[in-house]
Design an enzyme around this catalytic site. Structure first.
Site, mmCIF file in Angstrom:
data_model
loop_
_atom_site.group_PDB
_atom_site.id
_atom_site.type_symbol
_atom_site.label_atom_id
_atom_site.label_comp_id
_atom_site.label_asym_id
_atom_site.label_seq_id
_atom_site.Cartn_x
_atom_site.Cartn_y
_atom_site.Cartn_z
ATOM 1 N N TYR A 57 -4.409 -0.068 7.650
ATOM 2 C CA TYR A 57 -4.648 -1.301 6.886
ATOM 3 C C TYR A 57 -3.482 -2.275 7.067
ATOM 4 O O TYR A 57 -3.687 -3.460 7.354
ATOM 5 C CB TYR A 57 -4.821 -0.951 5.399
ATOM 6 C CG TYR A 57 -4.815 -2.153 4.488
ATOM 7 C CD1 TYR A 57 -5.965 -2.901 4.295
ATOM 8 C CD2 TYR A 57 -3.646 -2.536 3.829
ATOM 9 C CE1 TYR A 57 -5.948 -4.020 3.454
ATOM 10 C CE2 TYR A 57 -3.624 -3.651 2.993
ATOM 11 C CZ TYR A 57 -4.771 -4.389 2.819
ATOM 12 O OH TYR A 57 -4.742 -5.486 2.001
ATOM 13 N N SER A 110 -0.821 -9.437 3.059
ATOM 14 C CA SER A 110 -0.498 -8.418 2.053
ATOM 15 C C SER A 110 0.934 -7.913 2.153
ATOM 16 O O SER A 110 1.491 -7.790 3.252
ATOM 17 C CB SER A 110 -1.451 -7.237 2.261
ATOM 18 O OG SER A 110 -0.965 -6.096 1.617
ATOM 19 N N GLU A 140 1.645 -4.998 1.953
ATOM 20 C CA GLU A 140 1.588 -3.745 2.735
ATOM 21 C C GLU A 140 2.151 -3.952 4.143
ATOM 22 O O GLU A 140 2.512 -2.996 4.820
ATOM 23 C CB GLU A 140 0.144 -3.248 2.825
ATOM 24 C CG GLU A 140 -0.312 -2.455 1.623
ATOM 25 C CD GLU A 140 0.379 -1.105 1.470
ATOM 26 O OE1 GLU A 140 0.344 -0.314 2.418
ATOM 27 O OE2 GLU A 140 0.965 -0.870 0.403
HETATM 28 O O1 G4F Z 1 -3.449 1.084 -6.037
HETATM 29 P P1 G4F Z 1 -3.178 1.471 -4.646
HETATM 30 O O2 G4F Z 1 -4.293 2.120 -3.900
HETATM 31 O O3 G4F Z 1 -2.664 0.167 -3.924
HETATM 32 P P2 G4F Z 1 -1.813 -0.069 -2.579
HETATM 33 O O4 G4F Z 1 -1.940 1.049 -1.641
HETATM 34 O O5 G4F Z 1 -0.440 -0.448 -3.002
HETATM 35 O O6 G4F Z 1 -2.563 -1.316 -1.945
HETATM 36 C C1 G4F Z 1 -3.034 -2.402 -2.738
HETATM 37 O O7 G4F Z 1 -2.089 -3.437 -2.770
HETATM 38 C C2 G4F Z 1 -1.854 -4.077 -1.507
HETATM 39 C C3 G4F Z 1 -0.806 -5.173 -1.727
HETATM 40 O O8 G4F Z 1 0.465 -4.611 -1.550
HETATM 41 C C4 G4F Z 1 -3.145 -4.631 -0.952
HETATM 42 F F1 G4F Z 1 -2.911 -5.249 0.222
HETATM 43 C C5 G4F Z 1 -4.138 -3.509 -0.788
HETATM 44 O O9 G4F Z 1 -5.374 -4.022 -0.318
HETATM 45 C C6 G4F Z 1 -4.362 -2.866 -2.149
HETATM 46 O O10 G4F Z 1 -4.943 -3.831 -3.000
HETATM 47 O O11 G4F Z 1 -1.932 2.479 -4.602
HETATM 48 C C7 G4F Z 1 -0.695 2.141 -5.199
HETATM 49 C C8 G4F Z 1 0.200 3.351 -5.178
HETATM 50 C C9 G4F Z 1 0.342 4.023 -3.809
HETATM 51 O O12 G4F Z 1 1.683 4.351 -3.603
HETATM 52 C C10 G4F Z 1 -0.474 5.303 -3.922
HETATM 53 O O13 G4F Z 1 -0.011 6.368 -3.102
HETATM 54 O O14 G4F Z 1 -0.367 4.356 -6.029
HETATM 55 C C11 G4F Z 1 -0.276 5.612 -5.395
HETATM 56 N N1 G4F Z 1 -1.306 6.517 -5.939
HETATM 57 C C12 G4F Z 1 -1.042 7.678 -6.596
HETATM 58 N N2 G4F Z 1 -2.185 8.282 -6.935
HETATM 59 C C13 G4F Z 1 -2.633 6.361 -5.857
HETATM 60 C C14 G4F Z 1 -3.200 7.480 -6.487
HETATM 61 N N3 G4F Z 1 -3.405 5.375 -5.336
HETATM 62 C C15 G4F Z 1 -4.751 5.485 -5.435
HETATM 63 N N4 G4F Z 1 -5.528 4.506 -4.926
HETATM 64 N N5 G4F Z 1 -5.341 6.584 -6.021
HETATM 65 C C16 G4F Z 1 -4.609 7.615 -6.570
HETATM 66 O O15 G4F Z 1 -5.155 8.575 -7.087
#
Ligand code: G4F
Length: 327
Positions: A151, A127, A129
């Site tokens: 993670y 990933s 990440e």
């Molecule tokens: O959609 P996210 O939860 O994805 P994140 O953390 O980038 O991770 C995903 O992508 C990775 C590949 O780079 C994978 F390895 C991993 O398994 C997963 O699929 O969050 C994306 C962004 C973050 O910066 C987070 O802080 O969105 C921001 N965010 C803002 N509000 C939020 C929220 N994320 C989530 N999940 N929920 C919110 O309410």
């Protein structure tokens, strides 16, 4: 007449987004596809034409038996505890499943090869990440890692175990370092799907607010259906290697809100509120991938643009919510 043998693929995490698109691709290519699901698999729709087996990456007691019975030619390890914020609440669980789970499979594949003399090609879902607090941008196969979550740390462990099995035992093992990839099948806890589902519900009068965390982080978002093609191509090469898979474009959460709410005639600023519960103890501020090696060696490139992806997701959720309402 020569008889062609059907190739056999095994996919862990087959009930997830990527498992769905990969199994569909492999079935279309004529593979016999087997998939691993956890005992408490959420009912998110079974992938088409897949033989399902139970198993747990945190335990692995039946992995050897599964390999000896299924005898896969290609093995795709997509399963993980993949939610970054949740990994701060469940760090040990995440390390066990997302990190040690990779090693459990690698060891069982090594032993299966010794027992049977067969060869199994292994794909590890690594990933972006792992780059975390990025050292340079865009990130490619040479960029150093600085994971910012349990993670991310677990994924770094799996990445190096995969390379170690390649270098120590000659296993055909590849890491796909995939940047964020989304689709209408994305889990509802990830930010893109959370946004498109809420936009659809707001449009149809079922919701009036959307609570989010950090709106300023930037992600390189592609379409999951495009990315599984890169996974498959990695296992068709003469030599195993590691590849970044990304679009090379990065956008803020605000831009995704603009694109999705805007597409259905809504102003997101009227509905979105920030809630500290969705912030993370440490954030990955910027991810932007350089997939030139995948383009050059695998002949892979993304087909769906950021705008097309955002619109595809919000339209699919509008349809989903409309169907729910009319039931
Ligand atoms: O959609 P996210 O939860 O994805 P994140 O953390 O980038 O991770 C995903 O992508 C990775 C590949 O780079 C994978 F390895 C991993 O398994 C997963 O699929 O969050 C994306 C962004 C973050 O910066 C987070 O802080 O969105 C921001 N965010 C803002 N509000 C939020 C929220 N994320 C989530 N999940 N929920 C919110 O309410």
């Amino acid at each position: 007449m020569t008889e062609t043998t059907q190739r056999v693929a095994f996919i862990t995490g087959v009930s997830g987004q990527d498992g769905y698109y990969l199994s569909k691709l492999l079935v279309e290519k004529g593979y016999a596809v087997h998939g691993l699901i956890p005992c408490n698999a959420p009912g998110i729709g079974e992938p088409p034409d897949v033989n399902l087996h139970y198993g747990d990456l945190g335990e692995g007691g039946n992995f050897g038996t599964l390999l000896d019975t299924i005898r896969p030619d290609e093995f795709y390890n997509l399963a993980a505890q993949s939610h970054v914020r949740l990994s701060f609440e469940l760090p040990v669980y995440t390390a066990n499943v997302t990190g040690l789970g990779v090693l459990r499979w690698l060891e069982e594949i090594r032993l299966h090869q010794l027992r049977t003399g067969r060869s199994v090609r292994f794909y590890q879902a690594s990933s972006s990440e792992m780059f975390g607090k990025v050292k340079t941008s865009p990130q490619n196969e040479e960029t150093p890692f600085h994971p910012r979550s349990p993670y991310g740390c677990a994924k770094v462990f799996g990445y190096w175990q995969t390379i170690n099995h390649r270098e120590s035992y000659g296993l055909f093992a590849c890491n796909g370092v995939l940047f964020n990839h989304e689709s209408p099948r994305r889990g509802e806890g990830f930010v893109t799907r959370k946004i498109t589902l809420a936009a659809a519900r707001i449009k149809l009068g079922l919701q009036d607010k959307l609570l989010l965390g950090n709106l300023d982080s930037q992600r390189d978002w592609g379409f999951a259906g495009d990315y599984v093609e890169a996974m498959w191509r990695m296992l068709q090469q003469d030599q195993p290697d590691d590849y970044v898979v990304a679009t090379g474009e990065t956008h803020t959460i605000r831009a995704f809100l603009d694109e999705t709410f805007g597409h259905i005639g809504l102003d997101w600023q009227k509905y979105v509120e920030q809630d500290p519960r969705f912030l993370r103890p440490a954030e990955v501020d910027l991810l932007c991938g350089d997939a030139s090696k995948a383009r050059r060696v695998l002949g892979w490139k993304p087909k769906v643009s950021f705008r097309e992806l955002a619109q595809m997701m919000v339209e699919s959720d509008l349809e989903l919510v409309r169907r729910e309402v009319s039931r």
